[in-house]
Design an enzyme around this catalytic site. Structure first.
Site, PDB file in Angstrom:
ATOM      1  N   CYS A  68     -53.827  90.922  25.472  1.00 22.37           N
ATOM      2  CA  CYS A  68     -54.300  92.293  25.318  1.00 22.37           C
ATOM      3  C   CYS A  68     -55.304  92.606  26.425  1.00 22.37           C
ATOM      4  O   CYS A  68     -56.243  91.841  26.647  1.00 22.37           O
ATOM      5  CB  CYS A  68     -54.936  92.466  23.941  1.00 22.37           C
ATOM      6  SG  CYS A  68     -55.653  94.112  23.683  1.00 22.37           S
ATOM      7  N   CYS A  96     -59.005  93.141  24.492  1.00 24.85           N
ATOM      8  CA  CYS A  96     -59.766  92.070  23.836  1.00 24.85           C
ATOM      9  C   CYS A  96     -59.351  90.660  24.247  1.00 24.85           C
ATOM     10  O   CYS A  96     -60.013  89.697  23.878  1.00 24.85           O
ATOM     11  CB  CYS A  96     -59.670  92.204  22.314  1.00 24.85           C
ATOM     12  SG  CYS A  96     -58.040  91.818  21.647  1.00 24.85           S
ATOM     13  N   CYS A 106     -52.373  95.891  19.007  1.00 21.37           N
ATOM     14  CA  CYS A 106     -53.095  94.632  18.916  1.00 21.37           C
ATOM     15  C   CYS A 106     -53.818  94.611  17.579  1.00 21.37           C
ATOM     16  O   CYS A 106     -54.569  95.533  17.251  1.00 21.37           O
ATOM     17  CB  CYS A 106     -54.090  94.522  20.067  1.00 21.37           C
ATOM     18  SG  CYS A 106     -55.161  93.069  19.954  1.00 21.37           S
ATOM     19  N   CYS A 129     -57.946  94.539  18.087  1.00 22.67           N
ATOM     20  CA  CYS A 129     -58.746  95.668  18.586  1.00 22.67           C
ATOM     21  C   CYS A 129     -58.059  97.019  18.477  1.00 22.67           C
ATOM     22  O   CYS A 129     -58.604  98.018  18.917  1.00 22.67           O
ATOM     23  CB  CYS A 129     -59.171  95.411  20.028  1.00 22.67           C
ATOM     24  SG  CYS A 129     -57.813  95.555  21.212  1.00 22.67           S
ATOM     25  N   CYS A 150     -41.087  96.593  23.297  1.00 23.41           N
ATOM     26  CA  CYS A 150     -41.132  97.319  24.563  1.00 23.41           C
ATOM     27  C   CYS A 150     -42.591  97.667  24.826  1.00 23.41           C
ATOM     28  O   CYS A 150     -43.179  98.501  24.136  1.00 23.41           O
ATOM     29  CB  CYS A 150     -40.264  98.569  24.433  1.00 23.41           C
ATOM     30  SG  CYS A 150     -40.024  99.467  25.964  1.00 23.41           S
TER      31      CYS A 150
END
Length: 133
Positions: free
Chosen positions: A48, A51, A97, A100, A120
């Site tokens: 991510c 984070c 995510c 976060c 995707c």
């Protein structure tokens, strides 16, 4: 993401590029075939951009022909959450995510075996860490 406070937005604006902020924090989408990872063939882990949580492995990445990095599975089922997305006159499943709440992209049921899924993902939502994958 709409519930984030102005202070939260400023924190993310300071950390992310304008494109990363637009995609990861405001739910935007980069244009197909423009992201830095859509054609990445290196081994490693996709994390991510906000984070740093591990989200996808190069071992589950495949060329979907869509112009975005595509994966048939995440590294950990608990790392990614899904939300119904009814924007733009479509019904899709948004992926975020779990740590976060960053917008990653969407998941579709037209992927390869063994899962039949196509995660995707926007390159702007990811950082790539070279390694084993």
């Amino acid at each position: 993401m709409a519930s984030a406070s102005p202070a939260d937005h400023e924190q993310w604006r300071d950390k992310l590029t304008p494109e990363q902020f637009q995609v990861a924090r405001l739910g935007g989408t980069e244009r197909a075939f423009t992201g830095i990872y859509w054609d990445n063939k290196s081994k490693g882990t996709y994390r991510c951009v906000c984070c740093g949580s591990a989200l996808f492995s190069s071992t589950t990445k495949y060329d979907s022909g869509s112009g975005w990095p595509s994966f048939w599975e995440g590294v950990n089922p608990e790392a990614i959450t899904t939300v119904d997305d009814r924007s733009h006159g479509m019904v899709r499943t948004e992926i975020k995510c779990a740590k976060c709440d960053a917008h990653l992209g969407h998941v579709f049921n037209d992927g390869p075996n063994p899962t039949g899924l196509r995660y995707c993902v926007n390159s702007a939502s990811l950082n790539f860490e070279p390694g084993q994958g």
